[in-house]
Design a protein around this motif. Structure first.
Motif, PDB file in Angstrom:
ATOM      1  N   LEU A 185     -14.142  -2.467   9.199  1.00 17.18           N
ATOM      2  CA  LEU A 185     -13.109  -2.526  10.237  1.00 17.18           C
ATOM      3  C   LEU A 185     -13.731  -2.348  11.626  1.00 17.18           C
ATOM      4  CD1 LEU A 185     -10.375  -0.351   8.495  1.00 17.18           C
ATOM      5  CD2 LEU A 185     -10.103  -2.764   9.129  1.00 17.18           C
ATOM      6  N   ALA A 186     -14.661  -1.410  11.715  1.00 10.48           N
ATOM      7  CA  ALA A 186     -15.314  -1.163  13.010  1.00 10.48           C
ATOM      8  C   ALA A 186     -16.094  -2.404  13.453  1.00 10.48           C
ATOM      9  CB  ALA A 186     -16.230   0.052  12.907  1.00 10.48           C
ATOM     10  N   ALA A 187     -16.757  -3.052  12.483  1.00  9.70           N
ATOM     11  CA  ALA A 187     -17.519  -4.265  12.810  1.00  9.70           C
ATOM     12  C   ALA A 187     -16.575  -5.374  13.275  1.00  9.70           C
ATOM     13  CB  ALA A 187     -18.321  -4.718  11.592  1.00  9.70           C
ATOM     14  N   ALA A 188     -15.440  -5.495  12.598  1.00  8.50           N
ATOM     15  CA  ALA A 188     -14.459  -6.524  12.991  1.00  8.50           C
ATOM     16  C   ALA A 188     -13.921  -6.232  14.389  1.00  8.50           C
ATOM     17  CB  ALA A 188     -13.313  -6.554  11.978  1.00  8.50           C
ATOM     18  N   ARG A 189     -13.678  -4.971  14.651  1.00  4.51           N
ATOM     19  CA  ARG A 189     -13.162  -4.590  15.974  1.00  4.51           C
ATOM     20  C   ARG A 189     -14.168  -4.967  17.055  1.00  4.51           C
ATOM     21  NH1 ARG A 189      -9.063  -1.361  17.999  1.00  4.51           N
ATOM     22  NH2 ARG A 189      -7.910  -2.472  16.399  1.00  4.51           N
ATOM     23  N   GLU A 190     -15.453  -4.757  16.771  1.00  2.86           N
ATOM     24  CA  GLU A 190     -16.498  -5.139  17.739  1.00  2.86           C
ATOM     25  C   GLU A 190     -16.492  -6.630  18.009  1.00  2.86           C
ATOM     26  OE1 GLU A 190     -20.531  -3.888  17.106  1.00  2.86           O
ATOM     27  OE2 GLU A 190     -19.901  -1.788  17.122  1.00  2.86           O
ATOM     28  N   ASP A 209      -8.602   9.826  12.425  1.00  3.21           N
ATOM     29  CA  ASP A 209      -7.766   9.201  13.460  1.00  3.21           C
ATOM     30  C   ASP A 209      -8.520   8.104  14.215  1.00  3.21           C
ATOM     31  OD1 ASP A 209      -5.544  10.630  12.733  1.00  3.21           O
ATOM     32  OD2 ASP A 209      -5.845  12.207  14.225  1.00  3.21           O
ATOM     33  N   PRO A 210      -9.786   8.340  14.634  1.00  2.93           N
ATOM     34  CA  PRO A 210     -10.502   7.235  15.305  1.00  2.93           C
ATOM     35  C   PRO A 210     -10.658   6.008  14.404  1.00  2.93           C
ATOM     36  CG  PRO A 210     -11.633   9.323  15.675  1.00  2.93           C
ATOM     37  CD  PRO A 210     -10.545   9.595  14.692  1.00  2.93           C
ATOM     38  N   GLU A 211     -10.796   6.230  13.101  1.00  8.49           N
ATOM     39  CA  GLU A 211     -10.895   5.078  12.194  1.00  8.49           C
ATOM     40  C   GLU A 211      -9.557   4.342  12.106  1.00  8.49           C
ATOM     41  OE1 GLU A 211     -14.535   6.912   9.491  1.00  8.49           O
ATOM     42  OE2 GLU A 211     -12.472   7.075   8.754  1.00  8.49           O
ATOM     43  N   LEU A 212      -8.478   5.107  12.091  1.00 10.59           N
ATOM     44  CA  LEU A 212      -7.160   4.457  12.106  1.00 10.59           C
ATOM     45  C   LEU A 212      -6.995   3.590  13.348  1.00 10.59           C
ATOM     46  CD1 LEU A 212      -4.144   6.748  11.123  1.00 10.59           C
ATOM     47  CD2 LEU A 212      -5.037   4.752   9.928  1.00 10.59           C
ATOM     48  N   ASP A 213      -7.608   4.033  14.432  1.00 10.60           N
ATOM     49  CA  ASP A 213      -7.498   3.284  15.691  1.00 10.60           C
ATOM     50  C   ASP A 213      -8.140   1.901  15.603  1.00 10.60           C
ATOM     51  OD1 ASP A 213      -6.089   5.228  16.949  1.00 10.60           O
ATOM     52  OD2 ASP A 213      -7.818   6.129  17.969  1.00 10.60           O
ATOM     53  N   THR A 214      -9.016   1.700  14.619  1.00  6.97           N
ATOM     54  CA  THR A 214      -9.657   0.378  14.493  1.00  6.97           C
ATOM     55  C   THR A 214      -8.788  -0.598  13.690  1.00  6.97           C
ATOM     56  OG1 THR A 214     -10.854   0.922  12.452  1.00  6.97           O
ATOM     57  CG2 THR A 214     -11.969   1.427  14.537  1.00  6.97           C
ATOM     58  N   ILE A 215      -7.618  -0.129  13.254  1.00  4.28           N
ATOM     59  CA  ILE A 215      -6.723  -0.989  12.460  1.00  4.28           C
ATOM     60  C   ILE A 215      -5.538  -1.405  13.318  1.00  4.28           C
ATOM     61  CG2 ILE A 215      -5.335  -1.134  10.352  1.00  4.28           C
ATOM     62  CD1 ILE A 215      -6.938   1.203   9.226  1.00  4.28           C
ATOM     63  N   ASP A 216      -5.298  -2.715  13.361  1.00  8.10           N
ATOM     64  CA  ASP A 216      -4.159  -3.197  14.137  1.00  8.10           C
ATOM     65  C   ASP A 216      -2.854  -3.126  13.352  1.00  8.10           C
ATOM     66  OD1 ASP A 216      -5.516  -4.045  16.576  1.00  8.10           O
ATOM     67  OD2 ASP A 216      -6.521  -5.501  15.276  1.00  8.10           O
ATOM     68  N   LEU A 217      -2.958  -3.318  12.059  1.00  8.69           N
ATOM     69  CA  LEU A 217      -1.739  -3.389  11.237  1.00  8.69           C
ATOM     70  C   LEU A 217      -2.027  -2.834   9.846  1.00  8.69           C
ATOM     71  CD1 LEU A 217       1.186  -4.653  10.702  1.00  8.69           C
ATOM     72  CD2 LEU A 217      -0.048  -6.663   9.857  1.00  8.69           C
ATOM     73  N   VAL A 218      -1.115  -2.012   9.351  1.00  4.31           N
ATOM     74  CA  VAL A 218      -1.234  -1.541   7.957  1.00  4.31           C
ATOM     75  C   VAL A 218      -0.100  -2.161   7.151  1.00  4.31           C
ATOM     76  CG1 VAL A 218      -1.138   0.453   6.411  1.00  4.31           C
ATOM     77  CG2 VAL A 218      -2.323   0.647   8.607  1.00  4.31           C
ATOM     78  N   MET A 219      -0.464  -2.811   6.050  1.00  6.83           N
ATOM     79  CA  MET A 219       0.544  -3.281   5.101  1.00  6.83           C
ATOM     80  C   MET A 219       0.572  -2.263   3.967  1.00  6.83           C
ATOM     81  SD  MET A 219       0.394  -7.408   5.088  1.00  6.83           S
ATOM     82  CE  MET A 219      -1.156  -7.613   4.278  1.00  6.83           C
ATOM     83  N   LEU A 220       1.645  -1.500   3.910  1.00  4.36           N
ATOM     84  CA  LEU A 220       1.727  -0.400   2.953  1.00  4.36           C
ATOM     85  C   LEU A 220       2.654  -0.773   1.802  1.00  4.36           C
ATOM     86  CD1 LEU A 220       0.887   2.604   2.462  1.00  4.36           C
ATOM     87  CD2 LEU A 220       3.064   3.230   3.518  1.00  4.36           C
ATOM     88  N   GLY A 221       2.131  -0.679   0.603  1.00  5.09           N
ATOM     89  CA  GLY A 221       2.965  -0.932  -0.575  1.00  5.09           C
ATOM     90  C   GLY A 221       3.769   0.311  -0.908  1.00  5.09           C
ATOM     91  N   ILE A 222       5.093   0.178  -0.876  1.00  5.13           N
ATOM     92  CA  ILE A 222       5.953   1.257  -1.389  1.00  5.13           C
ATOM     93  C   ILE A 222       6.617   0.689  -2.633  1.00  5.13           C
ATOM     94  CG2 ILE A 222       7.814   2.893  -0.938  1.00  5.13           C
ATOM     95  CD1 ILE A 222       7.187   2.793   2.012  1.00  5.13           C
ATOM     96  N   LYS A 223       6.276   1.259  -3.763  1.00  7.74           N
ATOM     97  CA  LYS A 223       6.592   0.599  -5.040  1.00  7.74           C
ATOM     98  C   LYS A 223       7.931   1.041  -5.610  1.00  7.74           C
ATOM     99  CE  LYS A 223       1.953  -0.351  -5.124  1.00  7.74           C
ATOM    100  NZ  LYS A 223       1.313  -1.633  -5.154  1.00  7.74           N
ATOM    101  N   ALA A 224       8.301   2.282  -5.339  1.00  5.32           N
ATOM    102  CA  ALA A 224       9.575   2.823  -5.821  1.00  5.32           C
ATOM    103  C   ALA A 224       9.816   4.131  -5.079  1.00  5.32           C
ATOM    104  CB  ALA A 224       9.532   3.085  -7.325  1.00  5.32           C
ATOM    105  N   TRP A 225      11.064   4.555  -5.040  1.00  2.00           N
ATOM    106  CA  TRP A 225      11.373   5.827  -4.390  1.00  2.00           C
ATOM    107  C   TRP A 225      11.414   6.959  -5.409  1.00  2.00           C
ATOM    108  CZ3 TRP A 225      11.444   7.510   0.467  1.00  2.00           C
ATOM    109  CH2 TRP A 225      11.980   8.782   0.688  1.00  2.00           C
TER     110      TRP A 225
END
Ligand code: SF4
Length: 278
Positions: A127-132, A151-167
């Motif tokens: 992710l860091a390489a892609a951000r560069e 947190d700094p690593e999260l900052d290198t992500i533009d979008l998170v696709m989160l699977g929520i499978k069931a409640w």
């Protein structure tokens, strides 16, 4: 078990069955790879996907997942060593070939799996390489290991696709083998940091189609404030052959795809909570 064909980095799709590509590596090398992230394990790269994030995506499909979702269509990615070992440098070089095209098509890099956070150090470095390279970045994850990213690593992500499978947690554990809470905790953390997020929900007739359960996910997602859209993914049988070839008992053998109407109905539950759902 089916033996692996000679490996190429690129696959035509993640539905190619790939096994044992990293089986000969010594355990110490694998441990070092996981600790440092200098090397990772990939099922494949695919290019030109319009289904795995905004625009055209290069997708790095990682191996390794601790969950056992009944509807998983890539069970060959459960096992880390089914993937081929690749240095983070080589993976970044692979991505670099596409940077111009990705920018033109409003796309970027998606790291999916398996679960990319099983290889959190490798994922963070890629992710860091892609951000560069100024490439848009996205991860698709079940969120179970979300706490492994700083947190700094999260900052290198533009979008998170989160699977929520069931409640319902009993249903979630039956469906995935794991409790739901860590996924929800990661979603809350993403909301606190105002991270762009898409929710992915797989609709399986007779398993995840209880409107009351879907409504609880919808209510939760709407309350976060950072969910841009919900993707309701109709269950399909494209991965069934992998379960058969891997010799894993497949629990959804006779389940049919949900109808268009049923899928729309599930979307409507999310829309009723004020979310954009497709
Ligand atoms: S989290 Fe994803 S990769 Fe892991 S078992 Fe579930 S569907 Fe498969």
């Amino acid at each position: 078990m089916t033996e692996a064909a000679p490996v190429s980095i690129e696959a035509s799709s993640p539905f190619e069955l790939r096994v044992n590509l990293g089986k000969d590596l010594p355990e110490t090398t694998v441990k070092e790879a996981l600790a440092t992230g200098d090397m990772g394990f990939l099922h494949s790269f695919t290019t030109g996907s319009f289904l795995d994030g905004p625009g055209a995506r290069v997708v790095a499909w990682t191996t390794g997942c601790g969950w056992r979702c009944q509807y998983c269509h890539n069970p060959d990615t459960w096992t880390l060593r089914n993937g081929f070992p690749i240095s983070v440098q080589k993976a970044a070089d692979e991505l670099r070939k596409y940077t111009r095209g990705l920018a033109k098509m409003g796309g970027g890099l998606t790291i999916s799996g398996g679960d990319p956070l099983m290889q959190d150090r490798f994922t963070a470095k890629l992710l860091a390489a892609a951000r560069e390279m100024r490439v848009h970045t996205c991860i698709e994850t079940n969120g179970f290991f979300g706490e492994k990213l700083t947190d700094p690593e999260l900052d290198t992500i533009d979008l998170v696709m989160l699977g929520i499978k069931a409640w319902n947690d009993e249903l979630h554990q039956r469906l995935t083998g794991r409790p739901v809470e860590k996924t929800l905790a990661f979603a809350r953390r993403l909301a606190t940091s105002k991270k762009r997020m898409w929710v992915r929900f797989v609709l399986v007739p007779g398993l995840t189609d209880d409107p009351a359960d879907i409504a609880r996910i919808a209510e939760f997602a709407a309350g976060l404030g950072n969910v841009e859209r919900v993707e309701v993914l109709p269950f399909h049988q494209m991965g069934r052959f992998k379960w058969h070839q891997l010799g894993i008992p497949y629990p959804l053998e006779s389940v049919v795809e949900p109808s268009v109407e049923a899928t729309e109905k599930a979307c409507d539950v999310f829309r009723s909570a004020g979310l954009k759902a497709t």
